[in-house]
Design a protein around this motif. Structure first.
Motif, mmCIF file in Angstrom:
data_model
loop_
_atom_site.group_PDB
_atom_site.id
_atom_site.type_symbol
_atom_site.label_atom_id
_atom_site.label_comp_id
_atom_site.label_asym_id
_atom_site.label_seq_id
_atom_site.Cartn_x
_atom_site.Cartn_y
_atom_site.Cartn_z
ATOM 1 N N VAL A 138 -9.823 72.074 -39.255
ATOM 2 C CA VAL A 138 -8.556 72.773 -39.051
ATOM 3 C C VAL A 138 -7.698 72.610 -40.301
ATOM 4 O O VAL A 138 -7.337 71.499 -40.677
ATOM 5 C CB VAL A 138 -7.816 72.222 -37.824
ATOM 6 C CG1 VAL A 138 -6.505 72.974 -37.611
ATOM 7 C CG2 VAL A 138 -8.705 72.330 -36.580
ATOM 8 N N SER A 139 -7.386 73.734 -40.933
ATOM 9 C CA SER A 139 -6.617 73.685 -42.174
ATOM 10 C C SER A 139 -5.360 74.548 -42.053
ATOM 11 O O SER A 139 -4.960 74.946 -40.958
ATOM 12 C CB SER A 139 -7.481 74.122 -43.364
ATOM 13 O OG SER A 139 -6.843 73.839 -44.592
ATOM 14 N N THR A 140 -4.749 74.834 -43.185
ATOM 15 C CA THR A 140 -3.415 75.433 -43.220
ATOM 16 C C THR A 140 -3.354 76.625 -44.173
ATOM 17 O O THR A 140 -4.150 76.706 -45.122
ATOM 18 C CB THR A 140 -2.390 74.374 -43.678
ATOM 19 O OG1 THR A 140 -1.124 74.980 -43.917
ATOM 20 C CG2 THR A 140 -2.839 73.699 -44.978
ATOM 21 N N ASN A 186 -7.760 78.445 -41.081
ATOM 22 C CA ASN A 186 -6.501 78.239 -41.788
ATOM 23 C C ASN A 186 -5.404 78.921 -40.992
ATOM 24 O O ASN A 186 -5.452 80.129 -40.771
ATOM 25 C CB ASN A 186 -6.571 78.814 -43.201
ATOM 26 C CG ASN A 186 -7.603 78.110 -44.049
ATOM 27 O OD1 ASN A 186 -8.794 78.408 -43.964
ATOM 28 N ND2 ASN A 186 -7.176 77.170 -44.870
ATOM 29 N N CYS A 187 -4.444 78.129 -40.552
ATOM 30 C CA CYS A 187 -3.458 78.644 -39.606
ATOM 31 C C CYS A 187 -2.060 78.650 -40.190
ATOM 32 O O CYS A 187 -1.726 77.868 -41.088
ATOM 33 C CB CYS A 187 -3.472 77.786 -38.343
ATOM 34 S SG CYS A 187 -2.556 78.528 -36.976
ATOM 35 N N ASN A 218 -8.807 82.980 -40.679
ATOM 36 C CA ASN A 218 -7.354 82.832 -40.641
ATOM 37 C C ASN A 218 -6.851 83.070 -39.225
ATOM 38 O O ASN A 218 -7.266 84.027 -38.559
ATOM 39 C CB ASN A 218 -6.682 83.841 -41.578
ATOM 40 C CG ASN A 218 -6.757 83.429 -43.034
ATOM 41 O OD1 ASN A 218 -7.137 82.303 -43.346
ATOM 42 N ND2 ASN A 218 -6.382 84.337 -43.913
ATOM 43 N N ILE A 219 -5.946 82.206 -38.782
ATOM 44 C CA ILE A 219 -5.337 82.339 -37.455
ATOM 45 C C ILE A 219 -3.832 82.412 -37.653
ATOM 46 O O ILE A 219 -3.214 81.467 -38.145
ATOM 47 C CB ILE A 219 -5.701 81.139 -36.551
ATOM 48 C CG1 ILE A 219 -7.221 81.038 -36.385
ATOM 49 C CG2 ILE A 219 -5.027 81.279 -35.183
ATOM 50 C CD1 ILE A 219 -7.671 79.813 -35.607
ATOM 51 N N GLY A 220 -3.239 83.546 -37.295
ATOM 52 C CA GLY A 220 -1.813 83.733 -37.507
ATOM 53 C C GLY A 220 -1.188 84.615 -36.461
ATOM 54 O O GLY A 220 -1.884 85.210 -35.629
#
Length: 360
Positions: free
Chosen positions: A137-139, A191-192, A255-257
């Motif tokens: 889990v990243s950013t 990456n959230c 990517n999760i946004g």
């Protein structure tokens, strides 16, 4: 497959919400949480699941490779979901050592243990390497900063981290990728964008603003407050990770946004407005929070105070989650209006959770 899951950092904000979500949606699975319970980790975040037979909590450090190996073997873990990280940018500026240790060395420790137990040991014994998953889990901060008219970050955006925090997360992302391409470890990375919701540690923007309003304390806003972030309700992040685990391609990034960009100052003003409204509509709040005199008068915005900007403050983040949507069917369930309403009311109703953290 039935998952026997190790969740690192599962007593933190996002990790705990993920554990709640996963056990509710997948009662046939088992979850072991490994957390060192540093300042932002709180075992109370897991109180609602602590008695479930499919749940187990272990206090320990991800840098303890021997401990990780033992848990992978003894619990027959086939899935790691890796949340454990130092994540507050301000702290990374004043004390980067912990970020290097946890985010880089800790991730390396997990990868090394996973490779040994899932790949090396079966091969040495002449056994088949079974399906497994290491989800990292990243950013969105690894991508750097966007200009006002720049397109949102995609999975192919070049990394350009600007703080010790984002640099340490970028390094961990690269290690995860390398362990897949070099050793065949079955990995995925997400990456959230910025998360908000229940159990968010009070130093972060949204809970800080809410709890400061309730104490008539200044609402600090960096610089001109026009830094822009993409905000996502934390359960929608958990839902996105679920889709990556179930449908994502090994070795891929997702990517999760929320496609939900807000300037910091507008978030602060919105929270003032919503808190004023809550005090107007819920008379019991005046007795519960007698210090919140300005919110009681509908004037919480008078607490806003602009402060000196932090060094290297990224101006804008924005996530393009098109790949996750098209390939995995991802879509946030919460609108920002519904999510921020739930979040505010959670903090109004759970003072016993956040008050000791503020006092500490």
């Amino acid at each position: 497959m039935t998952r026997r899951m190790l969740v690192t950092g599962g007593a933190g904000f996002i990790g705990a919400n993920f554990v709640h979500y996963w056990l509710a949606k997948h009662p046939q699975d088992s979850v072991v949480v490994l957390d060192a319970l540093t300042y932002a980790g709180n075992e109370l975040n897991l109180a609602m699941v602590s008695k479930k037979p499919e749940f187990k909590f272990v206090r320990g450090d991800i840098c303890d490779t021997a401990l990780v190996e033992r848990l992978l073997r003894e619990e027959a873990i086939n899935t790691v979901v890796h949340f454990a990280a130092e994540s507050h940018v301000d702290r990374s500026i004043s004390g980067p050592d912990a970020f290097i240790e946890t985010n880089i060395i800790g991730t390396y420790s997990l990868l090394k243990a996973s490779k040994k137990v899932w790949i090396d040991e079966p091969k040495a014994a002449g056994q088949e390497v079974l399906a497994h998953r290491f989800h990292h889990v990243s950013t969105d901060e690894v991508y750097g900063s966007l200009g006002p008219e720049d397109p949102a970050f995609t999975e192919s955006t070049a990394y350009a981290p600007n703080s010790p925090y984002s640099a340490s997360k970028a390094a961990s992302d690269h290690l995860v990728r390398a362990y897949h391409h070099t050793y065949g470890l079955e990995v995925t990375t997400s990456n959230c964008s910025n998360n908000y919701g229940p159990f968010h540690f009070p130093e972060k923007l949204i809970p800080l603003i809410i709890t400061n309003i309730l104490h008539d304390q200044p609402l600090p806003v960096y610089g001109d407050g026009k830094q822009i972030r993409d905000w996502l309700y934390v359960e929608d992040h958990a839902r996105g990770i679920e889709l990556v685990l179930e449908k994502g391609q090994i070795g891929e990034n997702y990517n999760i946004g929320g496609h939900n960009e807000w300037a910091n100052i507008d978030i602060v003003k919105l929270l003032c407005e919503l808190t004023n409204k809550a005090f107007n509509e819920r008379p019991e709040l005046t007795q519960k929070f007698p210090q919140a005199t300005l919110a009681q008068q509908g004037k919480a915005e008078e607490l806003i105070q602009f402060v000196c900007d932090r060094p290297g403050h990224d101006r804008r983040y924005a996530i393009d989650a098109s790949k996750t949507t098209s390939e995995l069917g991802y879509k946030p369930a919460e609108t920002f209006a519904s999510g921020i309403f739930k979040t505010l009311n959670w903090y109004l109703d759970n003072e016993e959770w956040w008050a000791p953290l503020r006092a500490g």
